[in-house]
Scaffold this motif. Structure first.
Motif, mmCIF file in Angstrom:
data_model
loop_
_atom_site.group_PDB
_atom_site.id
_atom_site.type_symbol
_atom_site.label_atom_id
_atom_site.label_comp_id
_atom_site.label_asym_id
_atom_site.label_seq_id
_atom_site.Cartn_x
_atom_site.Cartn_y
_atom_site.Cartn_z
ATOM 1 N N ARG A 23 0.874 -1.182 0.000
ATOM 2 C CA ARG A 23 0.000 0.000 0.000
ATOM 3 C C ARG A 23 0.898 1.215 0.000
ATOM 4 N N GLY A 24 1.013 1.864 -1.177
ATOM 5 C CA GLY A 24 1.892 3.017 -1.252
ATOM 6 C C GLY A 24 2.067 3.490 -2.682
ATOM 7 N N VAL A 25 3.124 4.270 -2.911
ATOM 8 C CA VAL A 25 3.415 4.819 -4.231
ATOM 9 C C VAL A 25 4.460 3.939 -4.912
ATOM 10 N N LYS A 33 -0.333 5.770 -6.797
ATOM 11 C CA LYS A 33 -0.803 5.045 -5.625
ATOM 12 C C LYS A 33 -1.218 3.636 -6.037
ATOM 13 N N ASP A 61 -6.789 6.898 -6.436
ATOM 14 C CA ASP A 61 -6.954 8.216 -5.829
ATOM 15 C C ASP A 61 -6.931 8.103 -4.311
ATOM 16 N N GLU A 62 -7.667 7.092 -3.779
ATOM 17 C CA GLU A 62 -7.718 6.878 -2.327
ATOM 18 C C GLU A 62 -7.524 5.402 -2.013
ATOM 19 N N PHE A 63 -6.948 5.132 -0.836
ATOM 20 C CA PHE A 63 -6.887 3.769 -0.313
ATOM 21 C C PHE A 63 -8.059 3.568 0.646
ATOM 22 N N SER A 117 -3.270 9.294 -10.320
ATOM 23 C CA SER A 117 -1.943 9.448 -9.725
ATOM 24 C C SER A 117 -0.881 8.772 -10.593
#
Length: 304
Positions: free
Chosen positions: A228-230, A236, A254-256, A276
């Motif tokens: 979970r990250g970039v 993302k 856009d969102e986790f 992203s």
């Protein structure tokens, strides 16, 4: 003798026996011709009505044959869909079982659409047969129905074989991707493509599903969030490990909606579509990896 009123005299006419017989014979002949004409007219009217009835029956028969032909085509379309679905199920269930893979190879009989084409010789000949020779059309449709019945029986056996296998594979199937990860439009498929940034041909290892920012992204199978990250140009990213050597990757989010290490189920929301990373517009980049090798995600989507 002709007897008029009382003021006139009686008139007498003599007719020979030969003339009398001739006259009676002529009257008889006229009577017979009259009776014959009436009978002939009645028979003619009956034939006309019979012809009308036959034409009506032929028209009804042709309409029924057209309906039957449409039903046969519909059955063939259903069998084609069943065959595709069967192939997808087999592709999913054979991933990690080489022995089973050998025992449950893809169905290798003649393609039912080819059988249908051979028996029917295309749509136009049958349509012509319906118009010109309904009995021949019945024979053709009967032949095709027998072929379809045989094909349906084989498909039923194949599905039952899969059902028996799948009953013992519930956990594995729950952990195998099988649904779309998001609603939208596939703007780029799996395979070689021209990179929109470099203009050079490059391998695209997943599917791009375009939609508005904020559209939910769902897990395509049960698993555990292992990243979970970039991740560079993918922005993302979420990675879900499903076990059995299968992982799925969801990029440009856009969102986790989940945390690292969280257990997820098929269909649960894990994020939202975003823009992203290196992206030309809002979309989801979706990958399926089996034993470290990226596979075409469409092979793991049972929905049409």
């Amino acid at each position: 003798m002709v007897v008029p009123d009382r003021s006139s005299s009686v008139r007498r006419f003599r007719v020979s026996r030969k003339a009398l017989y001739f006259g009676l014979g002529s009257i008889g002949l006229v009577f017979l011709f009259l009776i014959g004409g009436i009978v002939h007219y009645g028979m003619f009217v009956g034939k006309v009505q019979e012809n009308r009835d036959l034409r009506g029956e032929n028209l009804e028969l042709r309409n029924q044959l057209v309906d039957l032909h449409q039903k046969v085509s519909s059955i063939q379309a259903v069998l084609d869909r069943v065959e595709r679905f069967d192939a997808k199920l087999r592709a999913i269930t054979q991933l990690h079982d080489p022995k089973r893979h050998l025992a449950m190879g893809a169905y290798s009989a003649t393609n039912p659409s080819d059988q249908f084409a051979e028996g029917l010789e295309g749509v136009d000949p049958l349509v012509r047969a319906i118009a010109d020779n309904p009995h021949m059309a019945i024979s053709l449709i009967g032949q095709n129905l027998e072929e379809l019945a045989s094909e349906a029986e084989k498909r039923e056996g194949s599905i039952r074989q899969l059902e028996t296998y799948l009953r013992g594979q519930k956990v594995r199937l729950a952990s195998t991707p099988s649904i779309w990860p998001a609603h939208g439009w596939v703007t780029s498929g799996f395979g070689i493509r021209v990179d929109p940034y470099t203009g050079k041909r490059a391998m695209h290892r997943g599917l791009d599903v375009a939609n508005q920012i904020g559209v939910p992204v769902i897990a395509s199978a049960r698993g555990v969030v292992t990243f979970r990250g970039v991740d560079g140009g993918f922005g993302k990213v979420l990675v879900v490990d499903h076990g059995y050597g299968i992982r799925t990757r969801y990029g440009h989010l856009d969102e986790f909606k989940v945390q690292l290490g969280e257990h997820v189920e098929r269909g649960s929301e894990i994020g939202t579509i975003g823009n992203s990373g290196r992206s030309t517009g809002p979309h989801l980049h979706y990958e399926v990896e089996v034993n470290g090798i990226c596979e075409n995600p469409k092979n793991f989507i049972l929905e049409e």
